[in-house]
Design a protein around this motif. Structure first.
Motif, mmCIF file in Angstrom:
data_model
loop_
_atom_site.group_PDB
_atom_site.id
_atom_site.type_symbol
_atom_site.label_atom_id
_atom_site.label_comp_id
_atom_site.label_asym_id
_atom_site.label_seq_id
_atom_site.Cartn_x
_atom_site.Cartn_y
_atom_site.Cartn_z
ATOM 1 N N MET A 36 19.932 5.719 10.847
ATOM 2 C CA MET A 36 21.352 5.897 10.537
ATOM 3 C C MET A 36 21.989 6.916 11.485
ATOM 4 S SD MET A 36 22.403 4.039 7.865
ATOM 5 C CE MET A 36 23.660 4.954 6.983
ATOM 6 N N ALA A 37 21.272 8.017 11.712
ATOM 7 C CA ALA A 37 21.809 9.067 12.584
ATOM 8 C C ALA A 37 21.982 8.557 14.012
ATOM 9 C CB ALA A 37 20.879 10.281 12.559
ATOM 10 N N ARG A 38 21.056 7.744 14.469
ATOM 11 C CA ARG A 38 21.129 7.230 15.839
ATOM 12 C C ARG A 38 22.345 6.328 16.046
ATOM 13 N NH1 ARG A 38 14.669 5.982 16.294
ATOM 14 N NH2 ARG A 38 14.051 8.001 17.214
ATOM 15 N N GLN A 39 22.841 5.748 14.971
ATOM 16 C CA GLN A 39 24.013 4.884 15.068
ATOM 17 C C GLN A 39 25.320 5.666 15.064
ATOM 18 O OE1 GLN A 39 23.867 1.654 12.148
ATOM 19 N NE2 GLN A 39 21.632 1.740 12.190
ATOM 20 N N SER A 40 25.240 6.947 14.757
ATOM 21 C CA SER A 40 26.452 7.761 14.672
ATOM 22 C C SER A 40 26.896 8.240 16.044
ATOM 23 C CB SER A 40 26.198 8.984 13.783
ATOM 24 O OG SER A 40 27.287 9.888 13.860
ATOM 25 N N PRO A 41 28.185 8.091 16.367
ATOM 26 C CA PRO A 41 28.682 8.621 17.645
ATOM 27 C C PRO A 41 28.604 10.139 17.716
ATOM 28 C CG PRO A 41 30.504 7.902 16.251
ATOM 29 C CD PRO A 41 29.256 7.441 15.588
ATOM 30 N N MET A 42 28.455 10.785 16.565
ATOM 31 C CA MET A 42 28.341 12.240 16.539
ATOM 32 C C MET A 42 26.974 12.708 17.028
ATOM 33 S SD MET A 42 31.155 13.577 15.359
ATOM 34 C CE MET A 42 32.584 13.182 14.365
ATOM 35 N N ALA A 43 25.976 11.828 16.934
ATOM 36 C CA ALA A 43 24.600 12.257 17.184
ATOM 37 C C ALA A 43 24.069 11.868 18.549
ATOM 38 C CB ALA A 43 23.695 11.678 16.112
ATOM 39 N N SER A 44 24.920 11.373 19.416
ATOM 40 C CA SER A 44 24.433 10.865 20.708
ATOM 41 C C SER A 44 23.764 11.950 21.551
ATOM 42 C CB SER A 44 25.592 10.228 21.483
ATOM 43 O OG SER A 44 26.614 11.187 21.725
ATOM 44 N N LYS A 45 24.178 13.203 21.387
ATOM 45 C CA LYS A 45 23.603 14.300 22.168
ATOM 46 C C LYS A 45 22.635 15.163 21.358
ATOM 47 C CE LYS A 45 26.290 13.386 25.744
ATOM 48 N NZ LYS A 45 25.766 12.899 27.030
ATOM 49 N N MET A 46 22.440 14.806 20.103
ATOM 50 C CA MET A 46 21.596 15.626 19.237
ATOM 51 C C MET A 46 20.128 15.263 19.393
ATOM 52 S SD MET A 46 23.804 15.662 15.693
ATOM 53 C CE MET A 46 25.502 16.265 15.655
ATOM 54 N N ARG A 47 19.258 16.238 19.196
ATOM 55 C CA ARG A 47 17.824 16.008 19.157
ATOM 56 C C ARG A 47 17.427 15.773 17.696
ATOM 57 N NH1 ARG A 47 18.953 19.924 22.727
ATOM 58 N NH2 ARG A 47 18.754 21.525 21.112
ATOM 59 N N LEU A 48 16.939 14.591 17.401
ATOM 60 C CA LEU A 48 16.615 14.203 16.028
ATOM 61 C C LEU A 48 15.115 14.309 15.777
ATOM 62 C CD1 LEU A 48 18.874 11.018 15.793
ATOM 63 C CD2 LEU A 48 19.432 13.345 15.036
ATOM 64 N N HIS A 49 14.761 14.829 14.610
ATOM 65 C CA HIS A 49 13.358 15.018 14.246
ATOM 66 C C HIS A 49 13.112 14.445 12.858
ATOM 67 C CE1 HIS A 49 13.106 17.987 17.556
ATOM 68 N NE2 HIS A 49 14.278 18.407 17.109
ATOM 69 N N HIS A 50 12.008 13.746 12.693
ATOM 70 C CA HIS A 50 11.645 13.151 11.408
ATOM 71 C C HIS A 50 10.571 14.003 10.747
ATOM 72 C CE1 HIS A 50 9.376 9.699 9.192
ATOM 73 N NE2 HIS A 50 10.129 10.397 8.361
ATOM 74 N N VAL A 51 10.938 14.635 9.630
ATOM 75 C CA VAL A 51 9.983 15.441 8.859
ATOM 76 C C VAL A 51 10.134 15.093 7.384
ATOM 77 C CG1 VAL A 51 9.218 17.753 8.216
ATOM 78 C CG2 VAL A 51 10.110 17.342 10.522
ATOM 79 N N PRO A 52 9.220 14.313 6.831
ATOM 80 C CA PRO A 52 9.292 13.982 5.405
ATOM 81 C C PRO A 52 9.138 15.220 4.531
ATOM 82 C CG PRO A 52 7.784 12.506 6.562
ATOM 83 C CD PRO A 52 8.101 13.630 7.503
ATOM 84 N N PHE A 53 9.750 15.181 3.355
ATOM 85 C CA PHE A 53 9.569 16.253 2.387
ATOM 86 C C PHE A 53 8.122 16.264 1.897
ATOM 87 C CE2 PHE A 53 14.207 15.363 1.565
ATOM 88 C CZ PHE A 53 14.654 16.506 2.193
ATOM 89 N N GLY A 54 7.677 17.435 1.461
ATOM 90 C CA GLY A 54 6.311 17.564 0.972
ATOM 91 C C GLY A 54 6.256 18.117 -0.435
ATOM 92 N N LEU A 55 5.092 17.942 -1.072
ATOM 93 C CA LEU A 55 4.866 18.421 -2.432
ATOM 94 C C LEU A 55 3.610 19.286 -2.490
ATOM 95 C CD1 LEU A 55 5.295 15.103 -4.454
ATOM 96 C CD2 LEU A 55 6.994 16.921 -4.237
ATOM 97 N N ASP A 56 3.516 20.064 -3.543
ATOM 98 C CA ASP A 56 2.270 20.765 -3.843
ATOM 99 C C ASP A 56 1.334 19.739 -4.488
ATOM 100 O OD1 ASP A 56 0.187 22.228 -4.821
ATOM 101 O OD2 ASP A 56 1.423 23.806 -5.713
ATOM 102 N N LEU A 57 0.415 19.229 -3.725
ATOM 103 C CA LEU A 57 -0.444 18.144 -4.198
ATOM 104 C C LEU A 57 -1.547 18.617 -5.136
ATOM 105 C CD1 LEU A 57 -0.744 15.963 -0.974
ATOM 106 C CD2 LEU A 57 0.848 15.732 -2.892
ATOM 107 N N GLU A 58 -1.646 19.929 -5.331
ATOM 108 C CA GLU A 58 -2.559 20.436 -6.351
ATOM 109 C C GLU A 58 -1.929 20.311 -7.734
ATOM 110 O OE1 GLU A 58 -5.754 21.456 -6.055
ATOM 111 O OE2 GLU A 58 -5.510 20.648 -4.033
ATOM 112 N N HIS A 59 -0.604 20.416 -7.781
ATOM 113 C CA HIS A 59 0.118 20.227 -9.047
ATOM 114 C C HIS A 59 0.380 18.741 -9.291
ATOM 115 C CE1 HIS A 59 0.751 24.382 -10.208
ATOM 116 N NE2 HIS A 59 1.149 24.674 -8.986
#
Length: 267
Positions: A36-59
């Protein structure tokens, strides 16, 4: 205050100029958001990074469901379907209710809901209905995931879907709609089950499939947990973020401690 002139076009041009003449690093939680971000004209010069959210997998981890079911008052031998009940045009609850009304199965069902109460009143007597309301106690949330056989998240708009990952971490398969981030996040069809967006018949069929096949529920739940361990550990999220922050600070010539010196706690 009265606006005498529509300045939308001017404001958009100004924002785009600022975006194109600035140095931005943008972090998104799903590949769907990245696209979605790559399709935005606002993001053409931005550096995009994919970082999924994480959980405490012990809980958030698989546990024996018998004690949790007894604690929540779930009737014996009922198949438990969990869902977030909310009157939002984007969470798909009306579709879930239509699918539930069309569902034909010999298995007794318990519908376990989070957040709002009263949305399933018309089904009282047909199924066991347990409405937890708004839950802020983590242990109660864990009990609910533990008691559930599978989780339904028929959102029509979802940029990530933390509750889906919470259910997966607890070893539960998740049913979702196509057209959002959720098929990606739940790794459908490997672990989650994705059906066409807005297709109530397909949603009903997917629910019946998991209701009637306990071995498939178990297999998909096991794989869901494995995927959570690989992709959704909070420690992994912190490491990914630290790597991005370090790259940004190096480019900006800002001194930061070594990544190995960063202590990560999810307690």
């Amino acid at each position: 205050f009265a606006m005498n002139e529509d300045r939308t076009r001017i404001n958009f041009k100004l924002k785009r100029w600022i975006a194109n003449h600035s140095s931005f690093d943008v972090i998104v939680a799903s590949q769907w958001m990245m696209n979605m971000a790559r399709q935005s004209p606002m993001a053409s010069k931005m550096r995009l990074h994919h970082v999924p959210f994480g959980l405490d997998l012990e809980h958030y981890r698989p546990r024996s469901g018998e004690q949790a079911r007894e604690k929540l008052g779930i009737f014996k031998d009922h198949v438990v379907i969990a869902i977030r009940a909310i009157t939002s045009p984007y969470k798909g609850v009306p579709d879930f209710l239509k699918a539930l009304e069309r569902l034909e199965t010999d298995k007794p069902l318990c519908i376990l809901t989070f957040q709002e109460k009263g949305l399933l009143n018309h089904l009282i007597g047909k199924h066991q209905i347990i409405e937890m309301g708004w839950v802020s106690d983590e242990q109660t949330i864990l009990d609910a995931y533990t008691a559930a056989d599978f989780f339904v998240m028929p959102s029509t708009a979802e940029a990530f879907g933390v509750m889906a990952v919470e259910a997966m971490a607890c070893g539960k398969p998740v049913i979702v709609y196509d057209g959002t981030s959720l098929p990606e996040v739940t790794f459908a069809p490997e672990a989650g089950l994705a059906v066409p967006l807005g297709n109530v018949e397909a949603l009903c069929a997917a629910m019946k499939r998991l209701i009637d096949d306990s071995s498939e529920r178990t297999g998909r739940g096991r794989r869901s947990r494995q995927i959570a361990e690989i992709h959704y550990d909070a420690r992994l999220q912190v490491q990914r973020l630290a790597k991005i922050y370090r790259s940004v600070t190096i480019a900006s010539k800002i001194a930061l401690p070594e990544t190995s010196d960063i202590k990560v706690s999810v307690s």
